[in-house]
Design an enzyme around this catalytic site. Structure first.
Site, PDB file in Angstrom:
ATOM      1  N   TYR A   1       0.855  -1.181   0.000  1.00  0.00           N
ATOM      2  CA  TYR A   1       0.000   0.000   0.000  1.00  0.00           C
ATOM      3  C   TYR A   1       0.898   1.241   0.000  1.00  0.00           C
ATOM      4  CZ  TYR A   1      -4.642   1.816  -0.188  1.00  0.00           C
ATOM      5  OH  TYR A   1      -5.796   2.408  -0.647  1.00  0.00           O
TER       6      TYR A   1
ATOM      7  N   HIS B   1       7.321   5.529   1.055  1.00  0.00           N
ATOM      8  CA  HIS B   1       7.981   4.351   0.469  1.00  0.00           C
ATOM      9  C   HIS B   1       8.720   4.747  -0.822  1.00  0.00           C
ATOM     10  CE1 HIS B   1       4.460   2.240   2.500  1.00  0.00           C
ATOM     11  NE2 HIS B   1       5.508   1.648   3.053  1.00  0.00           N
TER      12      HIS B   1
ATOM     13  N   ASP C   1       8.932   5.431  11.485  1.00  0.00           N
ATOM     14  CA  ASP C   1       8.947   4.289  12.405  1.00  0.00           C
ATOM     15  C   ASP C   1      10.246   4.347  13.201  1.00  0.00           C
ATOM     16  OD1 ASP C   1       6.474   3.010  11.425  1.00  0.00           O
ATOM     17  OD2 ASP C   1       7.608   2.832   9.581  1.00  0.00           O
TER      18      ASP C   1
ATOM     19  N   GLN D   1      11.400   1.387  15.319  1.00  0.00           N
ATOM     20  CA  GLN D   1      11.764   0.273  14.427  1.00  0.00           C
ATOM     21  C   GLN D   1      13.187   0.467  13.891  1.00  0.00           C
ATOM     22  OE1 GLN D   1       9.097  -1.674  11.421  1.00  0.00           O
ATOM     23  NE2 GLN D   1      10.112  -0.325   9.983  1.00  0.00           N
TER      24      GLN D   1
ATOM     25  N   ARG E   1      -1.817   3.456   6.801  1.00  0.00           N
ATOM     26  CA  ARG E   1      -3.054   3.430   7.598  1.00  0.00           C
ATOM     27  C   ARG E   1      -3.872   4.715   7.460  1.00  0.00           C
ATOM     28  NH1 ARG E   1       0.435   0.373  11.313  1.00  0.00           N
ATOM     29  NH2 ARG E   1      -0.566  -1.637  11.711  1.00  0.00           N
TER      30      ARG E   1
END
Ligand code: PAF
Length: 287
Positions: free
Chosen positions: A34, A39, A152, A155, A189
């Protein structure tokens, strides 16, 4: 662009690339699909800096808790493939679940301490799932450089620690958070936000910017900065703040005074959607 759907086929393609292009550099962008501009910025960086760009698309079930949104996580393989092709990726790896986790899969990677805080505190097992799948992908691809987004933040810190502790060869590059024009951090999201929540969502980044301004104006007390940020965010009852904390950037330890580089990180539910964001504070004195 070559779309590859099995580990075996991926291994063969990488082996072939390595033998036919000795000394060339493989860049890797792991994703859960998605794809959004965040990205794409990672893929573009990989395209600029490396010779062979591999993107993975795998919604990894082991990083979702039993009550989390694995089933409703947005998916659109056709659109993702088109975007990767447009960005000139060389390989898009889309493995089936059974290829990544056999029925008897029994091994988990656990990065201690760093995963106890922030998201790790509220999503038990999440970072075990992330570290395990990312290590598996690193093992399959053996990338020279891997790209992750600062959004993130925890992460990134966890994966850098895993790479260091386990002597991984890949360099991990953290790229800046890409934002909507109103400041909302790009996230797959975001598509689940209803129109009213979507309008309110940029407040998260505004409180982070406000925290940064306080720090730049000389405020060093964590309590003062964090309480003010929380107060503003919670002044709209639509935000259910899960955490809003300032922690040391190197090991996520708690701080009372900002005397070293730190991350102000926030997670909040808005209209049932969990949003995260963060900002890094460091001054010229912080080396
Ligand atoms: O950041 C993500 O999208 C995921 O956590 C990752 C790194 C692709 C692992 O599933």
């Amino acid at each position: 662009m070559n779309i590859i759907r099995s580990k075996q086929e991926l291994r063969v393609a990488i082996e072939k690339f390595r033998t036919t292009h000795p000394g060339q550099v493989i860049g890797f962008v792991p994703t859960m699909g998605y794809l959004h501009s965040g990205h794409l910025s990672l893929i573009r960086a990989a395209r600029q800096e490396t010779d062979c760009v591999i993107v993975s698309l795998f919604v990894n079930p082991t990083q979702f808790g039993p009550t989390e949104d694995f089933q409703t996580y947005p998916r659109n393989e056709e659109r993702d493939s088109r975007l990767c092709r447009q960005e000139n990726a060389d390989i898009l790896f889309i493995p089936p679940l059974s290829d990544m986790y056999s029925a008897t899969h029994s091994t988990t990677v656990h990065v201690k301490n760093l995963t106890r805080h922030l998201c790790g505190k509220f999503r038990p097992g999440h970072f075990d799932g992330v570290a395990t799948i990312v290590l598996k992908l690193f093992n399959l691809i053996d990338p020279d450089i891997s790209y992750f987004g600062q959004k993130d933040g925890q992460q990134c810190i966890v994966l850098q620690k895993m790479a260091k502790d386990l002597d991984l060869r890949t360099q991990i590059k953290i790229m800046p958070t890409v934002r909507e024009p109103d400041g909302l951090a790009m996230s797959s999201r975001n598509v689940n936000l209803d129109p009213v929540s979507r309008q309110k969502a940029p407040l998260i980044y505004k409180v982070l910017l406000n925290a940064a301004s306080q720090f730049q104006a000389g405020e060093l007390k964590v309590k003062t900065i964090v309480n003010e940020a929380r107060r503003i965010l919670e002044s709209d009852p639509a935000f259910k703040v899960q955490y809003l904390e300032c922690r040391s950037l190197d090991n996520l330890s708690a701080m009372t005074t900002i005397n070293r580089p730190c991350i102000i990180a926030v997670a909040a539910f808005l209209g049932g959607v969990r949003l995260i964001d963060n900002i890094i504070l460091k001054s010229r004195d912080h080396v």
